[in-house]
Scaffold this motif. Sequence first.
Motif, PDB file in Angstrom:
ATOM      1  N   ALA A 117      48.484  31.590  44.395  1.00 18.71           N
ATOM      2  CA  ALA A 117      46.793  31.323  44.102  1.00 18.71           C
ATOM      3  C   ALA A 117      46.734  30.337  42.912  1.00 18.71           C
ATOM      4  O   ALA A 117      45.779  29.589  43.152  1.00 18.71           O
ATOM      5  CB  ALA A 117      46.263  32.474  43.392  1.00 18.71           C
TER       6      ALA A 117
ATOM      7  N   SER B 175      43.419  34.554  46.878  1.00 16.76           N
ATOM      8  CA  SER B 175      44.517  35.011  45.723  1.00 16.76           C
ATOM      9  C   SER B 175      45.756  35.620  46.750  1.00 16.76           C
ATOM     10  O   SER B 175      46.765  35.890  46.278  1.00 16.76           O
ATOM     11  CB  SER B 175      44.101  35.657  44.477  1.00 16.76           C
ATOM     12  OG  SER B 175      43.724  37.115  44.869  1.00 16.76           O
TER      13      SER B 175
ATOM     14  N   GLU C 184      40.802  35.343  39.305  1.00 18.77           N
ATOM     15  CA  GLU C 184      42.049  35.555  40.163  1.00 18.77           C
ATOM     16  C   GLU C 184      43.131  34.211  40.259  1.00 18.77           C
ATOM     17  O   GLU C 184      43.724  34.117  40.975  1.00 18.77           O
ATOM     18  CB  GLU C 184      41.348  35.670  41.565  1.00 18.77           C
ATOM     19  CG  GLU C 184      40.719  36.854  41.826  1.00 18.77           C
ATOM     20  CD  GLU C 184      41.464  38.154  41.574  1.00 18.77           C
ATOM     21  OE1 GLU C 184      42.751  38.136  41.759  1.00 18.77           O
ATOM     22  OE2 GLU C 184      40.819  39.103  41.374  1.00 18.77           O
TER      23      GLU C 184
ATOM     24  N   SER D 148      50.641  35.561  42.863  1.00 14.35           N
ATOM     25  CA  SER D 148      49.739  34.943  41.584  1.00 14.35           C
ATOM     26  C   SER D 148      50.329  33.538  41.649  1.00 14.35           C
ATOM     27  O   SER D 148      49.370  32.788  41.334  1.00 14.35           O
ATOM     28  CB  SER D 148      50.212  35.689  40.383  1.00 14.35           C
ATOM     29  OG  SER D 148      49.774  35.236  39.435  1.00 14.35           O
TER      30      SER D 148
END
Length: 642
Positions: free
Chosen positions: A10, A457, A34, A7
């Motif tokens: 991304a 992502s 995302e 995460s």
Amino acid sequence: FLSLCLSTGAMGKKVCVIGAGCSGITAVKNLVDEGLEPTCFEMKDNLGGVFYDFRATGSHSIVYDNTVLTVSNQTMAFSDLPPLGEARNHWHWTEYNAYLRKYVDFYNLEQHIRFDVQVVECVSSDGGSKWTVTTECTKTMARASHAFDALVVCSGTHRVPKFPEIQGQEAFEAAGGQVHHSSNYKSPAPYKGKRVLVIGCGESGADIVREIGETADQTHLSVRRLPVIVPRNVLKGRYLTTDGLDTPSRSPQLFTMWFSKPAAIAFGIIQLAVTLVAFLLSVPAGWVGYDTEAANDTWKEGNSRRLARDNMDVDTPERFEDRLLISKWRLQTWPLLDWYKHTKFFTKNASFVPLITDGKIKVNQSGFCHLEPGKIVFKDGKQEEIDVVMCCTGYQDTFEFLKTEWGADRINVRMLYKHSIHTDYDNLALCGWARPANGGIPTCSELQARLFARVLSGKHQLPERTKLKKIVAMEQQKEVDQFEHTPGVNTLVSYFDYAPALAKLIGCQPSFWTLISDPVLLYQFMHGGHTSSWYRISGPHSTPGVSKAHIKSLPTAFGVGFNIALALATMGHVLGLRGQNYMILESILNGPIWSHLFKNKSALALNGGFCVEPALEALVAEGFEKDTLIKGVQKDSAKKMM
């Protein structure tokens, strides 16, 4: 910890999106989902793309005044904003533009869009890990350079008109003749009193030739191949739009794609059992709503009585002679065995057919040869005096702003993974170049965007490059073979192959247990008209409550009686029935035995030509030789159906 790292990786990844049409705005939304940072550049002053609203500014738009979508609202809407409370219907282009505006406002996407900015150049940099994007303000002409981690091209397939090469065009125009392209068409008013030749009969061409045919003194239609026509509407008394017939289970390969073989067999058995129960419960209701007053009519009389009640297309009443022409054309241009495989692009517009049967539009299917001053000469030697040529011949796929070795002379979207992700640049994707033979582009674009966003992502890993290219080559050849009757249209996909495959990669296909545990949802999956909401029941960013409620609110595509036939055909596929046997099963279930069961041949109103035996029966009665109609079927069956 790993999820947090992905995460975090991304976040901050900047993505350039080119174009704010339907594909562009769903790309922006799914990139945001995302955790990515999209910036969308749109050369016009507002969103819409093909459906840009030109009325306020007078800016050029290819949409014409009376454009009505050829697929329903339930197929054009995105899965994360379904048209709740609306029956299946066909939106006018202004209604679809309003839907896109609602979508952007609902998800607060306009903060990511920069209007009046055209992308002029995209160059891969930093060893392929970055993109340098040069933009130009369409008002001030000021240029700017931007660095992005990834690029999503949503510029659309309707940018550069494609004109046919017509010998003698200069002499024709020098003598006062005019050659137009459908991209500049707005209304039929300029053609009043003219003699017009329309070239091409896709979905826009069908609308334009109808409008011109109602206005011009003479109208001629030139085609190289007769179109396979699917009316927008079918049997309004039971369901309204033709794409409402496309239930998820009408593509039996979906079962073996999503489920294991044992689960697929179990599902098929459950489908048959549930359908039989529903059928038995419906018998007291009078054979599930079909007209029984014409039980003893001849087939033609029964159909004429049933069809007279409904419209088969926009402002186009049902007439037996129009349905018969649709079936004749289909039999002449499309091998009978391929009817069940969506191997040809469907012209989902029958509004022009009555003008042909009434003689107001004259059709020449030999193709044009050349122009002379004041006339057109066809390849069969026939000549017609004309004043205007209207070219409804489509558009070129151009990516002149992409400065890579992937040059314009090599563009073929079938060379991309799922018509979207580049095999050499895993940070480059196209959205909007998957055109279902029967279905909506927006649903495909949304699934493409969801997959690419997950790739960026780090939540979805693409196959290793060599393997990826092998997959693309295999799928490319499959599509070339499948759409052999529509060569040259590289964007074509089979919706019920393409969408489920993407859904499986994303992880948003409804699971076996999700369906089994909800009887109403299960029955809708078996027999309800398709909607993109199926892909938000589960998986990433799902909205199961809204999606299930929306699906359950829609009417089923067929009466439960016909659904028995559908369940049997599905079981035949799951159990491995192939070749001529599968074709024979389909024909029996759609043909005379079914008619005898219902004692009502009016229930078999050709449905746009899908019922094989009734179509043959009618055509033989018209003087066609049955052996001639099905010539080549036995020979082709082993190659095409095994």
